[in-house]
Structures are given as C-alpha cells and as structure tokens.
Write an enzyme that holds these catalytic residues in place. Structure first.
Site, PDB file in Angstrom:
ATOM      1  N   HIS A  86       0.645  -1.281  -0.034  1.00  0.00           N
ATOM      2  CA  HIS A  86       0.094  -0.130  -0.060  1.00  0.00           C
ATOM      3  C   HIS A  86       0.836   1.236  -0.217  1.00  0.00           C
ATOM      4  CE1 HIS A  86      -4.363  -1.502   0.404  1.00  0.00           C
ATOM      5  NE2 HIS A  86      -3.541  -2.637   0.780  1.00  0.00           N
ATOM      6  N   SER A  96       4.306   7.810   2.353  1.00  0.00           N
ATOM      7  CA  SER A  96       3.286   8.341   2.252  1.00  0.00           C
ATOM      8  C   SER A  96       2.094   7.829   3.170  1.00  0.00           C
ATOM      9  CB  SER A  96       2.809   8.758   0.871  1.00  0.00           C
ATOM     10  OG  SER A  96       2.604   7.578   0.132  1.00  0.00           O
TER      11      SER A  96
END
Ligand code: HEM
Ligand code: NAG
Ligand code: NAG
Length: 342
Positions: A86, A96
């Site tokens: 992910h 992020s």
C-alpha cells in the site's frame, strides 16, 4: 634501490597516465551516462547497506524490533507485508501511507482500499529505537521496506536482500490510492494492467498475491459471494464454512467478524494459497480470478506445485515493488516521526 624504484614509479605514473587517460575519461562518461539513465528510472541511489556509515546498526535494529513485536503480536509481521504494497504501490515507496490526517494532509489510511489495515502504532516502536541510536537518519520509507522484508522472513517466506536509501514524502496521495490499489472485486485484466504500470509482470503479480496466504479478511469483503446466492465458482462446503463465519449479508464493517484467509497456515507465507485457489477456495473474488484467468492460471498451477518457485518469484516481485520510484538524494526528507512531515 629506493631511488630507482621511485624513478621507475615516476616514469610509470607519467606514461601510464598518458596511456590510461583516454580510458579513464571513457569510463567516467560511461558511468555518468549510466547513472543518468538510472536516475530517470528513479532507482539509481538505492544501494545495499546505504546506512553502513551513517547508522551501521540500522538494519539490525529494525530486524530486532520486528522480531520483538512479532513475539508480542505476530500479526504485526503480516501488517508490514501489506504496508509495503500500500505504500510502494501508490506513487512511490515514500512512507506516504504512514502520514496521519493533520495540517492539511488527509491520510491515505482513510481510503476504503486501506480497510482493515492495522498495527500502524507499532511503526513508532521501530522508529523510536532508530532515533535513539541515530537521530534523523533512517527514513520511514526504509522502515516500511525493511520491516516487510524481515516480516516475510519471520513468516516462513524467503530471505530477501534489499537496497536502502529511500526518503520520505512531504505529501499524501489519498486520491491516487483508489487507482493504484485494486479493489477486491476488480477484474484480472484490470489488476494486471495496474501492476504492469509499475513494472511488475504477470508472473510477479501472481506471486505477490500469494501474500494473501497471510492474515485475515473481513466479511464485508466476502458477503457478496454468499448472499443472496452463493457464487457458483465457490466450493460448496467452503461456502458453508464461510456462511458460518459471516452469517449475515450486511455485516457491520466495524465488528471484527473475519474469516482466516488461509485457514490451514494463516501465519505462514506458503503456497497453500495457490492450492486452495485450485480447489475453488479463494476468499476474495480477485484471488479466485487468478485461477480462472488464462493468463494467470498457469502460474497458479506452477506455484501450487512448487513452494520454492513461489518464493523465488515472490522475492523478485517484492524487490520490484520496493524499488518503485523512490525519492532519493535531496528529494523529500527524513521524517522524525513517521506520522507527520517535519
Ligand atoms: C489485486 C491486488 C490486491 C487486492 C485487491 C487486495 C485486497 C485485499 C483485501 C480486500 C484484504 C482484506 C482486508 C480486510 O478485510 O481486512 C487484503 C488483505 C491483505 N493483503 Fe491484499 N490485496 C491485493 C494485493 C496485495 C499485495 C500485493 C500484498 C502484499 C504483497 C497484499 C497483502 C495483504 C495482506 C498481508 C493482507 C492481510 C492483512 C491483515 O491480516 O491485517 N495484498 N488485501
Ligand atoms: C467505504 O466503506 C464503507 C464501509 O465498508 C462503506 O460504508 C462506504 O460506502 C465505502 N465508501 C465508498 C466510497 O465506497
Ligand atoms: C465491487 O465492490 C464494491 C464494494 O466494495 C461495490 O460498490 C462495487 O459495485 C463492486 N463492483 C463490481 C463490479 O461488482
């Protein structure tokens, strides 16, 4: 003797230099060219043992923390594997994913594609151990990559040598999560093209989904295969089992009502996943689609038959994923707290 040797040496350095100069220049320009090309691919500055000088124990500290967390709560290792996908699958391996909603940033964790992700709080344990030894040196992006690497090994998967030197983003890419991370019911051609767009071929994609040999899936991601009618591609006995685990068509997504993914060996990264797909016992639609799509099914059969082959392909594909478009050099930053930009 000494003078003669010295003279000889001097003589050689002049002659040799003249002879070698063109060679050296050529080597230099080739190096620059190659580096330039690699830079475009965004992979040049990752290297093995990047922290050798700046934080020699970095990799060992991460491994120790991953192992301590695993002993306390084994599913942390499973989370590190999903985190790699992910984070690296969305834009770049840049942590992020770890940013929390704050200061104008909306966390990628709030996307529906992140449903069920857990154990983010324990990333802090790893980061704090590193900050104690070498403040502001080891990136959160490298923690994501190396914790997954070490988690894979702890879960009986392959041992993978991984480069480091990734830097952390100052941004979050919430709106890109839904295009970069497929949904549980996406078609196989769509899934393959998503992985293709980050340089992962069909064989690698089939291997990466073997990560679903681990962990859990919530009923919300399954019930459409059970109600109102049972998906005919599901093995009937397995469907009965799933209905017992997920007894209503409308489960509250917050209720922890989940079916073990790979019920025989849910904490081992092995090829049971592929064996189950061949028996029509895949959990997600996307899992089962691997066994029915003509492009992917030959690889499913090969992986089901040969755990070593699965592990080799899994390692190769994890490396590709982990080197997707990293921030390096003076791009991004080294976060102090993985949850917030500095
Ligand atoms: C087509 C691509 C993929 C789709 C659609 C997908 C979807 C999902 C879904 C729906 C879940 C269950 C979430 C829940 O109900 O709690 C899940 C779990 C998981 N996925 Fe994927 N996934 C994909 C690829 C991957 C890849 C490439 C990896 C890692 C290499 C991965 C690792 C995991 C792991 C480890 C879990 C279990 C998490 C846990 O138990 O906490 N997935 N995935
Ligand atoms: C996201 O998931 C939740 C819970 O499963 C659901 O209620 C909501 O409608 C979903 N949102 C979107 C945009 O699909
Ligand atoms: C896929 O599942 C989502 C819910 O997670 C649903 O909103 C959507 O309609 C489904 N798509 C297809 C093609 O079935």
């Amino acid at each position: 003797m000494a003078t003669i040797r010295g003279q000889k040496h001097n003589l050689c350095s002049t002659t040799c230099l003249i002879l070698l100069l063109p060679l050296l220049l050529q080597f230099y320009s080739v190096t620059v060219l190659v580096r330039g090309r690699e830079n475009n691919a965004g992979q040049s500055d990752l290297q093995l043992n990047y922290y050798e000088q700046s934080c020699p124990n970095a990799e060992e500290i991460i491994k120790q923390e991953v192992s301590k967390l695993y002993d306390k709560q084994a599913n942390t290792a499973v989370s590190w594997v999903r985190n790699l996908f992910h984070d690296c699958g969305v834009k770049s391996c840049d942590a992020s994913l770890l940013l929390e909603t704050a200061n104008g940033i909306v966390s990628e964790q709030e996307s529906n594609r992140s449903f069920g992700m857990r154990n983010f709080e324990y990333v802090r344990t790893i980061k704090e151990a590193l900050e104690k030894e070498c403040p502001m040196t080891v990136s959160c992006a490298d923690i994501v990559a190396l914790s997954a690497r070490d988690g894979i090994a702890m879960l009986g998967g392959p041992r993978i040598e991984m480069k480091t030197g990734r830097r952390d983003s100052r941004e979050s890419y919430l709106t890109e999560v839904e295009t970069a991370i497929p949904n549980h019911n996406d078609s196989m051609p769509s899934v393959l093209s998503t992985f293709q767009s980050i340089g992962i071929d069909t064989e690698g994609t089939v291997a990466l989904l073997g990560a679903h040999s681990l962990g859990r899936v919530h009923c919300v991601n399954l019930v459409h295969r059970l109600y109102p009618t049972v998906d005919p591609t599901l093995d009937p006995d397995f469907a009965k089992y799933l209905k017992r685990r997920c007894p209503t068509p409308d489960p509250d997504p917050k209720v922890v009502l989940y079916a073990r993914k790979d019920w025989e060996t849910p904490m081992i990264l092995d090829n049971f996943y592929y064996k189950h797909l061949l028996e029509h016992k895949g959990l997600l639609l996307v899992d089962q689609a691997l066994a029915s799509d003509p492009l992917t099914s030959p690889f499913v059969e090969k992986m089901a038959a040969d755990n070593g082959y699965f592990h080799d392909q899994f390692s190769r594909a994890i490396l590709l994923l982990s080197e997707n478009n990293p921030l390096t050099g003076d791009q991004g930053e080294i976060r102090k707290d993985c949850r917030y930009v500095n």
